[in-house]
Design an enzyme around this catalytic site. Structure first.
Site, short mmCIF file in Angstrom:
data_model
loop_
_atom_site.label_atom_id
_atom_site.label_comp_id
_atom_site.label_asym_id
_atom_site.label_seq_id
_atom_site.Cartn_x
_atom_site.Cartn_y
_atom_site.Cartn_z
CG HIS A 36 12.16 2.54 60.65
ND1 HIS A 36 10.91 2.82 60.90
CD2 HIS A 36 12.38 3.20 59.28
CE1 HIS A 36 10.33 3.46 59.68
NE2 HIS A 36 11.37 3.61 58.84
CG LEU A 125 14.73 17.82 55.38
CD1 LEU A 125 15.16 19.02 54.55
CD2 LEU A 125 15.99 16.69 55.51
CB SER A 127 9.28 21.39 58.67
OG SER A 127 7.88 20.83 58.41
CG ASP A 172 12.27 14.34 64.17
OD1 ASP A 172 13.05 13.70 64.11
OD2 ASP A 172 10.99 14.09 63.80
#
Ligand code: ADP
Ligand code: MG
Length: 383
Positions: A36, A125, A127, A172
């Site tokens: 965060h 994770l 994906s 990500d």
């Protein structure tokens, strides 16, 4: 899962009656620390892991996208039909990056594409970014487009924002594209400056254990993510800073009641977490991964008590792992479910996994899935 490259090649030939032009892979990631902090212009420290999405692809003469996921099924759509709100379900994660690459100015056309993945879906994770980045690199290599990693990450992020409709941060996509084996990626979410930090737990006799609680973070969140973001923006306004990344603990204390009890706690998490990320990166640069355990535990306590985004399953995983010998453990990802990670002496991995499973059974939680991960390379063409 056997050999994913062979699997996508075989499926491609069966489905499309020709060989693919190439094969690409993009990894999942765990965030070692820095939770965060991304939307507060702060620091994160993700590690790509040896779980990945593998894509076989070939160009088409028309603008058709024929997309096959060995996990999710088959979709067919025209590139011209892709856009905000136009694609439902998983296909947005594959078609979105092709669309966003075209919007970036690349001369993109149709694709036949088969993908497969050994990343748990919806566990935190990432994906999703692995699908996006493997597909994006395939389209970029086949049709042309930018080489710059930050620009590619922004294209993949745009796909998720506009086509999928999820307002994700940039971590990500940067992790999937820029991580390197044997390293963690220290990412400054304000400047997007990315530094490779050596991280080889195995060399220090350690393993990184991921515990998937199998509680879906997407279902459990219920608007809390947006509330936390709003609380941070509000605290930054009160403090008169552009983002909480610019605040110190002394600023928070000086603000007194103006932040309110909850605002103070939310801000204290962000300020403390940014400091912990930098401290962990410094320890890793000193090749002392065994020394980061305390910061991992402090991060978890702060997420649980101040930021209040943990879940009983995550707390149980962390407590049981540490009690069974982990040097440190924390929830990873946005919270409310998903995964915890633990830094564990290599010889204690089985005991820690067993202890976590026993604690879950005692408390009546769903059986968790625990597995070790290795720091891995970012997205690349593999054939
Ligand atoms: P996470 O990124 O934490 O795994 P998300 O909710 O962000 O969770 O992304 C999960 C979504 O990504 C899935 O619902 C699906 O739409 C897409 N996805 C992930 N893996 C695959 C796959 N193997 N095949 C097709 N779509 C996938
Ligand atoms: Mg995701």
């Amino acid at each position: 899962m056997g050999n994913p490259q062979a699997a996508v090649r075989r499926a491609f030939a069966e489905r499309f009656g020709r060989p693919p032009e190439g094969v690409w892979a993009a990894p999942a990631r765990v965030n070692l620390i820095g939770e965060h902090t991304d939307y507060n212009d702060g620091f994160v420290l993700p590690v790509a892991i040896d779980r990945r999405v593998t894509v076989a692809a070939a160009r088409r003469a028309d603008d058709l996208l024929r997309l096959v996921s060995l996990e999710k099924g088959e979709r067919r759509l025209r590139l011209a039909e892709v856009g905000p709100g136009a694609v439902r379900g998983w296909a947005g994660y594959a078609a979105g990056p092709v669309w966003a690459l075209a919007r970036d100015g690349a001369p993109v056309g149709g694709l036949d594409l088969v993908l497969t993945s050994d990343v748990p879906i919806g566990s935190g994770l990432s994906s999703s970014a692995a699908v996006e980045c493997a597909t994006l690199l395939a389209a970029r290599d086949l049709y042309g487009g930018p080489a710059d990693v930050a620009r590619l990450a922004a294209i993949a992020q745009r796909a998720e924002h506009d086509v999928v409709g999820v307002p994700c941060g940039i971590m990500d996509q940067m992790a999937a594209l820029a991580c390197r084996a044997a390293h963690a990626l220290l990412l400054d979410c304000r400047s997007l400056e990315a530094d490779q930090v050596p991280f080889t737990p195995a060399d220090a006799g350690l393993a990184l254990l991921v515990v998937d609680t199998r509680v879906s973070h997407a279902l459990a969140d219920g608007g809390a993510y947006a509330q936390r973001r709003a609380a941070c923006e509000q605290a930054a306004r009160v403090l008169g800073v552009a983002a909480l990344r610019d605040a110190t603990q002394a600023d928070l204390d000086a603000a007194g009641d103006r932040l309110g009890e909850v605002g103070y706690r939310r801000a204290r998490h962000v300020v403390g977490e940014n400091a912990r990320v930098l401290a962990v990166a410094a320890l890793l640069r000193q090749r002392r991964p065994e020394a980061i355990g305390e910061a991992l535990c402090a991060s978890h306590a702060s997420l649980r008590d101040d930021y209040q985004v943990s879940a009983p399953e995550l707390d149980a995983a962390v407590e049981a792992a540490v009690a069974a010998g982990a040097l440190g453990a924390r929830m990873t990802g946005a919270g409310f479910g998903g995964c915890a990670l633990a830094l564990v002496p290599a010889g204690a991995v089985a005991d820690v996994a067993k202890a976590v499973a026993a604690t879950f059974a005692d408390r009546g939680f769903r059986e968790p899935a625990s597995f070790t991960v290795q720091p891995a390379d970012g997205a690349r063409r593999i054939a």
